[in-house]
Design an enzyme around this catalytic site. Structure first.
Site, mmCIF file in Angstrom:
data_model
loop_
_atom_site.group_PDB
_atom_site.id
_atom_site.type_symbol
_atom_site.label_atom_id
_atom_site.label_comp_id
_atom_site.label_asym_id
_atom_site.label_seq_id
_atom_site.Cartn_x
_atom_site.Cartn_y
_atom_site.Cartn_z
ATOM 1 N N ASP A 25 12.200 32.191 29.817
ATOM 2 C CA ASP A 25 12.520 33.626 29.918
ATOM 3 C C ASP A 25 11.304 34.344 30.512
ATOM 4 O OD1 ASP A 25 14.457 35.856 28.001
ATOM 5 O OD2 ASP A 25 12.759 36.472 29.238
ATOM 6 N N ASP A 150 16.793 36.478 34.555
ATOM 7 C CA ASP A 150 15.437 36.027 34.207
ATOM 8 C C ASP A 150 15.395 34.970 33.113
ATOM 9 O OD1 ASP A 150 15.715 37.468 31.768
ATOM 10 O OD2 ASP A 150 13.567 37.936 31.797
ATOM 11 N N GLU A 151 16.499 34.288 32.907
ATOM 12 C CA GLU A 151 16.561 33.422 31.738
ATOM 13 C C GLU A 151 17.410 32.191 32.027
ATOM 14 O OE1 GLU A 151 18.287 35.744 28.635
ATOM 15 O OE2 GLU A 151 18.451 34.035 27.294
HETATM 16 P P1 TTP Z 1 14.605 40.578 29.045
HETATM 17 O O1 TTP Z 1 14.244 39.153 29.297
HETATM 18 O O2 TTP Z 1 15.325 40.881 27.800
HETATM 19 O O3 TTP Z 1 13.343 41.492 29.038
HETATM 20 P P2 TTP Z 1 12.058 41.395 29.897
HETATM 21 O O4 TTP Z 1 12.044 40.193 30.767
HETATM 22 O O5 TTP Z 1 11.881 42.682 30.621
HETATM 23 O O6 TTP Z 1 10.954 41.318 28.802
HETATM 24 P P3 TTP Z 1 10.579 40.084 27.876
HETATM 25 O O7 TTP Z 1 9.169 39.788 28.212
HETATM 26 O O8 TTP Z 1 10.754 40.603 26.491
HETATM 27 O O9 TTP Z 1 11.507 38.957 28.210
HETATM 28 O O10 TTP Z 1 15.427 41.134 30.255
HETATM 29 C C1 TTP Z 1 15.183 40.748 31.598
HETATM 30 C C2 TTP Z 1 15.394 41.905 32.526
HETATM 31 O O11 TTP Z 1 16.688 42.451 32.312
HETATM 32 C C3 TTP Z 1 14.438 43.045 32.290
HETATM 33 O O12 TTP Z 1 13.221 42.882 32.997
HETATM 34 C C4 TTP Z 1 15.224 44.222 32.718
HETATM 35 C C5 TTP Z 1 16.650 43.851 32.451
HETATM 36 N N1 TTP Z 1 17.113 44.542 31.213
HETATM 37 C C6 TTP Z 1 17.789 45.732 31.337
HETATM 38 O O13 TTP Z 1 18.039 46.184 32.447
HETATM 39 N N2 TTP Z 1 18.195 46.394 30.228
HETATM 40 C C7 TTP Z 1 17.914 45.945 28.985
HETATM 41 O O14 TTP Z 1 18.282 46.590 28.005
HETATM 42 C C8 TTP Z 1 17.211 44.715 28.856
HETATM 43 C C9 TTP Z 1 16.875 44.189 27.505
HETATM 44 C C10 TTP Z 1 16.832 44.054 29.994
HETATM 45 MG MG MG Z 2 12.563 38.293 30.007
#
Ligand code: TTP
Ligand code: MG
Length: 451
Positions: A25, A150-151
């Site tokens: 992730d 992103d995952e």
């Molecule tokens: P996430 O992997 O949940 O968040 P992140 O990568 O920004 O942060 P983390 O380090 O905690 O993993 O989500 C991936 C992308 O998805 C994030 O960069 C933006 C988008 N996203 C949204 O648009 N709305 C949201 O509510 C969330 C949680 C994520």
């Molecule tokens: Mg993320």
């Protein structure tokens, strides 16, 4: 699956203990992408806003860099609230400034200390970065399940061994950082749900390995809300039952959980114990196929229920055939008012493609509910095996027919996943436009992807 571990007890545990699953992730992904093209943003608080425009204060936070999170900025927050916590940096000669909230942070000193860079979502750019990351993931694993932009889950059982799995995971992380320029957090575990929790455990830039046999101990101290498949509503109900941690859940009486949550309660119980035998399936290949249909008014008429289940059974079997999928498990779902979901399933000795059998087994399973008032029924086939010509081209063309009827290809059986659409079949999927994860379904409510 490799055939090591001769010292293990015979039985179902063997195969899944052997599996090596990585969950990757990306850290504050959209913000990390912004930093790629604006290296000056490295180390600075960065907020990426959906529906945000430069200099404005509308929209919502898609993500915030970890520096910005320290000021209380978080995903799904209104940009206005984010600006209250973290004023906008006055950038170069562009239109000023600390914008709407400058009156709050009146003294310039504070503002100089705590100011963030706000950027609008540029999804096309983020997708291109995601594509680069995915290429690396596919290079590192035989099976990659892309869950969102992103995952992803990787099954690397055949690529490494537990003794060196940490080094392997580090190699994946390093490649992403070196070749793409963004950081990922990686969890390694014998199953998907533990791997997902592990990747989140030490963010950002985390690498957490949960060795086989230690999953339950790893999970025990965690809040129930961290268990994959437990959303805020279920977590609240569990707390009301005195179940606060995964350890509490693992020690709970499964019968009590089934009474409260139906079969899903048993599934959560197993997850809390670290039992999750889902295989990592490549994106695009569903784990199950189902079809369900609501009655206009709840009915007790057994014939009406049977007729509907027969129709659904035929539709599911046809769909499986369309997708060249054979199945080993046949199940029904029965929803009784208000939203009590009951699922029953039966596994066959071998994989079949047999529409008559789907109907026969589904009707057998339905018989238990002959006397119940029922508002919705569904039929599902799972434990799928795909024959060679895996057609995907027709997918999506057989539109749902009839009132309240719908179909889905489920990639995840977990409930409470942050997706609201029946067709958003992926596990924890975020929509590309960065829609907030606020639209969780109500607990116990029927969601196609639960089934
Ligand atoms: P996430 O992997 O949940 O968040 P992140 O990568 O920004 O942060 P983390 O380090 O905690 O993993 O989500 C991936 C992308 O998805 C994030 O960069 C933006 C988008 N996203 C949204 O648009 N709305 C949201 O509510 C969330 C949680 C994520
Ligand atoms: Mg993320």
């Amino acid at each position: 699956m490799s055939d090591r571990g001769g010292s293990r007890l015979p039985g179902v545990g063997d195969e899944r203990e052997e599996r090596i699953v990585l969950h990757v992730d990306m850290d504050c992904f959209y913000a990390a992408c912004e930093r790629l093209r604006e290296p000056d943003l490295r180390g600075e608080p960065v907020v990426v806003g959906m529906g945000y425009e430069e200099g404005e204060n509308h929209g919502a936070v898609a993500t915030a860099s970890y520096e910005a999170r320290e000021y209380g900025v978080e995903s799904a927050q209104a940009i206005g609230s984010a600006l209250e916590r973290l004023p906008r940096k006055a950038e170069g000669d562009s239109t000023d400034s600390s914008g709407a909230d400058s009156e709050d942070g009146a003294d310039g000193e504070d503002e100089a200390d705590v100011a963030g860079y706000y950027r609008p979502v540029d999804i096309e750019f983020y997708k291109s970065v995601s594509t680069d990351v995915r290429a690396i993931l596919h290079d590192c694993a035989d099976t990659v399940r892309e869950v969102s932009i992103d995952e992803a889950y990787l099954d690397v059982t055949e690529r490494t061994a537990w003794e060196v799995a940490e080094g392997f995971a580090r190699h994946v992380k390093n490649r992403i950082e070196r070749e793409v320029g963004v950081t990922a957090s990686v969890g390694v575990a014998p199953n998907m749900s533990a791997a997902k929790i592990a990747s989140d455990h030490d963010k950002p830039d985390g690498l957490v390995v949960v060795e086989p046999g230690t999953t339950r101990d790893f999970l025990a101290p965690l809040d129930v809300a961290e268990i994959h498949g437990i959303g805020p509503v279920t977590a609240r109900t569990l707390r009301e039952m005195g179940i606060e941690t995964a350890g509490d859940l693992a020690d709970a009486d499964p019968r009590t959980l089934v009474d409260r949550f139906g079969e899903r309660g048993r599934e959560l119980y197993h997850r809390a114990r670290g039992d999750d035998d889902r295989r990592v399936t490549p994106t695009g290949r569903p784990k199950s196929l189902s079809r369900e249909s609501a009655f206009t008014d709840p009915t007790t008429d057994p014939e009406e229920k049977r007729a509907r289940v027969s129709t659904l059974a035929a539709a599911v079997a046809e769909r499986a055939r369309d997708r060249d999928a054979m199945y080993r498990t046949i199940g029904v779902k029965v929803v009784t008012p208000p939203f009590d979901v009951h699922t029953r399933e039966q596994s066959l000795p071998g994989t079949v493609d047999d529409p008559e059998l789907v109907e026969e087994v589904a009707l057998d399973l339905l018989a238990e509910f002959d006397d119940d008032r029922v508002r919705k029924v569904g039929v599902r086939v799972s434990n799928l095996q795909f024959t060679e010509s895996d057609q995907t081209s027709l997918d999506g063309f057989d539109a749902p027919s009839g009132t309240g009827e719908s179909r889905t290809a489920d990639s995840s059986d977990s409930a409470d996943d942050p997706k609201s659409s029946a067709e958003a079949a992926d596990d924890g999927e975020k929509t590309d436009e960065g829609v907030h994860r606020t639209s969780r379904k109500r607990d116990g409510q029927v969601s196609l992807s639960d089934f």
